[in-house]
Scaffold this active site. Structure first.
Site, PDB file in Angstrom:
ATOM      1  N   ASN A   1       0.723  -1.286  -0.044  1.00 35.71           N
ATOM      2  CA  ASN A   1       0.200  -0.024  -0.174  1.00 35.71           C
ATOM      3  C   ASN A   1       0.795   1.211   0.109  1.00 35.71           C
ATOM      4  O   ASN A   1       1.524   1.475   1.060  1.00 35.71           O
ATOM      5  CB  ASN A   1      -0.922  -0.172   1.557  1.00 35.71           C
ATOM      6  CG  ASN A   1      -1.829   1.360   1.547  1.00 35.71           C
ATOM      7  OD1 ASN A   1      -1.961   2.058   0.432  1.00 35.71           O
ATOM      8  ND2 ASN A   1      -2.280   1.469   2.546  1.00 35.71           N
ATOM      9  N   TRP A   2       1.136   2.020  -1.186  1.00 30.97           N
ATOM     10  CA  TRP A   2       1.945   2.968  -1.197  1.00 30.97           C
ATOM     11  C   TRP A   2       1.340   4.312  -0.741  1.00 30.97           C
ATOM     12  O   TRP A   2       1.939   5.360  -0.553  1.00 30.97           O
ATOM     13  CB  TRP A   2       2.396   3.235  -2.803  1.00 30.97           C
ATOM     14  CG  TRP A   2       2.913   2.148  -3.499  1.00 30.97           C
ATOM     15  CD1 TRP A   2       3.414   0.877  -2.783  1.00 30.97           C
ATOM     16  CD2 TRP A   2       3.379   2.051  -4.713  1.00 30.97           C
ATOM     17  NE1 TRP A   2       4.249   0.008  -3.644  1.00 30.97           N
ATOM     18  CE2 TRP A   2       3.968   0.848  -4.975  1.00 30.97           C
ATOM     19  CE3 TRP A   2       3.492   2.753  -5.712  1.00 30.97           C
ATOM     20  CZ2 TRP A   2       4.720   0.422  -6.007  1.00 30.97           C
ATOM     21  CZ3 TRP A   2       4.010   2.484  -6.902  1.00 30.97           C
ATOM     22  CH2 TRP A   2       4.817   1.091  -6.977  1.00 30.97           C
ATOM     23  N   LYS A   3       0.135   4.323  -0.264  1.00 28.07           N
ATOM     24  CA  LYS A   3      -0.748   5.330   0.406  1.00 28.07           C
ATOM     25  C   LYS A   3      -0.176   6.654  -0.599  1.00 28.07           C
ATOM     26  O   LYS A   3      -0.024   6.588  -1.757  1.00 28.07           O
ATOM     27  CB  LYS A   3       0.074   5.674   1.765  1.00 28.07           C
ATOM     28  CG  LYS A   3      -0.113   4.558   2.570  1.00 28.07           C
ATOM     29  CD  LYS A   3       0.047   4.697   3.963  1.00 28.07           C
ATOM     30  CE  LYS A   3       0.037   3.511   4.786  1.00 28.07           C
ATOM     31  NZ  LYS A   3       0.079   3.471   6.217  1.00 28.07           N
TER      32      LYS A   3
ATOM     33  N   HIS B   1      -9.568   0.978   5.119  1.00 26.44           N
ATOM     34  CA  HIS B   1      -8.405   0.864   5.585  1.00 26.44           C
ATOM     35  C   HIS B   1      -8.291   2.086   6.926  1.00 26.44           C
ATOM     36  O   HIS B   1      -9.271   3.033   6.679  1.00 26.44           O
ATOM     37  CB  HIS B   1      -7.235   1.837   4.807  1.00 26.44           C
ATOM     38  CG  HIS B   1      -5.724   1.775   5.131  1.00 26.44           C
ATOM     39  ND1 HIS B   1      -5.370   2.853   5.980  1.00 26.44           N
ATOM     40  CD2 HIS B   1      -4.930   0.909   5.027  1.00 26.44           C
ATOM     41  CE1 HIS B   1      -4.125   2.510   6.452  1.00 26.44           C
ATOM     42  NE2 HIS B   1      -3.691   1.281   5.934  1.00 26.44           N
TER      43      HIS B   1
ATOM     44  N   GLU C   1      -6.787   4.517   7.860  1.00 27.49           N
ATOM     45  CA  GLU C   1      -6.599   5.912   7.548  1.00 27.49           C
ATOM     46  C   GLU C   1      -7.841   6.521   6.906  1.00 27.49           C
ATOM     47  O   GLU C   1      -8.159   7.623   7.117  1.00 27.49           O
ATOM     48  CB  GLU C   1      -5.383   6.032   6.792  1.00 27.49           C
ATOM     49  CG  GLU C   1      -3.997   5.652   7.645  1.00 27.49           C
ATOM     50  CD  GLU C   1      -2.962   5.346   6.912  1.00 27.49           C
ATOM     51  OE1 GLU C   1      -2.879   5.267   5.608  1.00 27.49           O
ATOM     52  OE2 GLU C   1      -1.977   4.584   7.668  1.00 27.49           O
TER      53      GLU C   1
ATOM     54  N   GLU D   1      -5.239  -5.358  10.903  1.00 28.48           N
ATOM     55  CA  GLU D   1      -4.233  -4.192  10.813  1.00 28.48           C
ATOM     56  C   GLU D   1      -4.628  -3.270  12.205  1.00 28.48           C
ATOM     57  O   GLU D   1      -5.067  -2.443  12.380  1.00 28.48           O
ATOM     58  CB  GLU D   1      -4.347  -3.323   9.747  1.00 28.48           C
ATOM     59  CG  GLU D   1      -4.054  -3.784   8.454  1.00 28.48           C
ATOM     60  CD  GLU D   1      -3.671  -2.662   7.431  1.00 28.48           C
ATOM     61  OE1 GLU D   1      -2.265  -2.958   6.898  1.00 28.48           O
ATOM     62  OE2 GLU D   1      -4.206  -1.637   7.151  1.00 28.48           O
TER      63      GLU D   1
ATOM     64  N   GLY E   1       2.656   2.246  10.794  1.00 31.70           N
ATOM     65  CA  GLY E   1       3.412   3.129  10.632  1.00 31.70           C
ATOM     66  C   GLY E   1       4.017   3.551  12.031  1.00 31.70           C
ATOM     67  O   GLY E   1       4.756   4.599  12.027  1.00 31.70           O
TER      68      GLY E   1
ATOM     69  N   SER F   1       3.436  -2.278  10.252  1.00 27.78           N
ATOM     70  CA  SER F   1       4.725  -2.296  10.558  1.00 27.78           C
ATOM     71  C   SER F   1       5.714  -3.423  10.251  1.00 27.78           C
ATOM     72  O   SER F   1       6.575  -4.024  10.782  1.00 27.78           O
ATOM     73  CB  SER F   1       5.463  -1.883  12.009  1.00 27.78           C
ATOM     74  OG  SER F   1       4.810  -0.523  12.184  1.00 27.78           O
TER      75      SER F   1
ATOM     76  N   GLY G   1       2.887  -1.259   4.296  1.00 26.00           N
ATOM     77  CA  GLY G   1       2.836   0.092   4.017  1.00 26.00           C
ATOM     78  C   GLY G   1       4.209   0.784   3.666  1.00 26.00           C
ATOM     79  O   GLY G   1       5.057   0.588   2.708  1.00 26.00           O
ATOM     80  N   GLY G   2       4.866   1.425   4.874  1.00 26.01           N
ATOM     81  CA  GLY G   2       6.047   2.031   4.653  1.00 26.01           C
ATOM     82  C   GLY G   2       7.174   1.085   3.934  1.00 26.01           C
ATOM     83  O   GLY G   2       7.786   1.575   3.119  1.00 26.01           O
TER      84      GLY G   2
HETATM   85  C1  PEP Z   1      -0.976  -0.084   6.041  1.00 23.97           C
HETATM   86  O1  PEP Z   1      -0.962   0.967   5.659  1.00 23.97           O
HETATM   87  O2  PEP Z   1      -1.735  -0.773   5.631  1.00 23.97           O
HETATM   88  C2  PEP Z   1       0.531  -0.608   6.818  1.00 23.97           C
HETATM   89  C3  PEP Z   1       0.473  -1.661   7.301  1.00 23.97           C
HETATM   90  O3  PEP Z   1       1.437   0.407   6.942  1.00 23.97           O
HETATM   91  P1  PEP Z   1       2.727   0.195   7.537  1.00 23.97           P
HETATM   92  O4  PEP Z   1       3.347  -1.299   7.011  1.00 23.97           O
HETATM   93  O5  PEP Z   1       3.393   1.277   7.450  1.00 23.97           O
HETATM   94  O6  PEP Z   1       2.544  -0.080   9.001  1.00 23.97           O
END
Ligand code: PEP
Length: 249
Positions: A9-11, A95, A97, A165, A171, A208, A229-230
């Site tokens: 997920n590049w957000k 999600h 966010e 999640e 994050g 994470s 994500g990151g």
């Molecule tokens: C996400 O946004 O779905 C996620 C899991 O982010 P991160 O890996 O950065 O925690």
């Protein structure tokens, strides 16, 4: 046997040039890995250019959101049909966010899941508790409410993918302990089996995930992959997570 699935997920990151370069690196570095399903979810603007990079590979495309109406006066929204027409096969729905910053409710998540499938997209439905809910011992209640809310009245439920999640892990660099995460994955699997009669469901863990913890998480029996994500913004770390899944396959 459920295949591992790694979704990035590049957000709201990557201009079109950056997105194309990242997709090229992921493509070249993941060549030859056949036992793992790979999805990347660029921002809307980069989906079409990224499609041109990965269209002949085993990497598939997802979007990070969509709207639940077909078309019309909904300024700023994107329909499932638009996504399908530019090569998307998957879409992340609900999600945390989106729930947090855009007040997305379980009812909207439910409508989006329904509409995504009507357009032939596979939804990746995200659920998870906040730190406060976790500390109050409400994790299971929250996850159950979000799963049941997303699935109410759906058909074709066997196609849906889930991502557990925990919000406090997104994050933040904090990850759920693999056994604790597995307990919630098992709960989700049991709800889907008992309440909705679906046997084979893929449930990803997100929060994470990085190369150093991916293997421990994915070696749990009910964790079928990761929503990243990151670490998906860097080809090397994303492909290391894919390789961790391949080694477990
Ligand atoms: C996400 O946004 O779905 C996620 C899991 O982010 P991160 O890996 O950065 O925690």
């Amino acid at each position: 046997m459920r295949r591992y699935l790694i979704a990035g997920n590049w957000k709201m990151n990557k201009t079109n040039n950056e997105a194309v370069n990242l997709a090229k690196r992921i493509f070249s570095d993941s060549q030859g890995i056949e036992k793992v399903d790979i999805i990347i979810c660029p921002p809307f603007t980069a989906i079409a250019p990224v499609y041109n990079v990965i269209k002949d590979s085993n990497i598939r495309l997802g979007a990070q959101n969509m709207f639940y109406e077909n078309e019309g006066a909904y300024t700023g929204e994107i329909s499932g049909e638009f996504l399908k027409s530019i090569g998307c096969e998957f879409v992340i729905i609900g999600h945390s966010e989106r729930r947090k910053y855009f007040n997305e409710t379980d009812v909207e998540v439910n409508k989006k899941v329904k509409k995504s499938m009507a357009f032939g997209l596979t939804p990746i439905v995200c659920v998870g508790e906040t730190l406060e809910e976790r500390e109050k011992g409400k994790t299971e209640e929250v996850v159950k409410r979000e799963i049941v809310g997303a699935l109410q009245g759906q058909t074709d439920m066997d196609k849906i993918i889930y991502a557990y999640e925990p919000i406090w892990a997104i994050g933040t660099g904090k990850t759920a302990h693999p056994e604790d995460a597995n307990k919630i994955h098992k709960l989700i699997r049991d709800i889907i089996k008992t309440d909705f009669r679906i046997d084979e469901t893929r449930i990803l863990y997100g929060g994470s995930v990085k190369s150093s913890n991916a293997e421990a998480l994915m070696s749990q029996p009910d964790i079928d992959g990761s929503l990243v994500g990151g670490a998906s913004l860097d080809a090397k770390s994303f492909v290391e997570i894919i390789k961790a899944a391949a080694n477990l396959s």
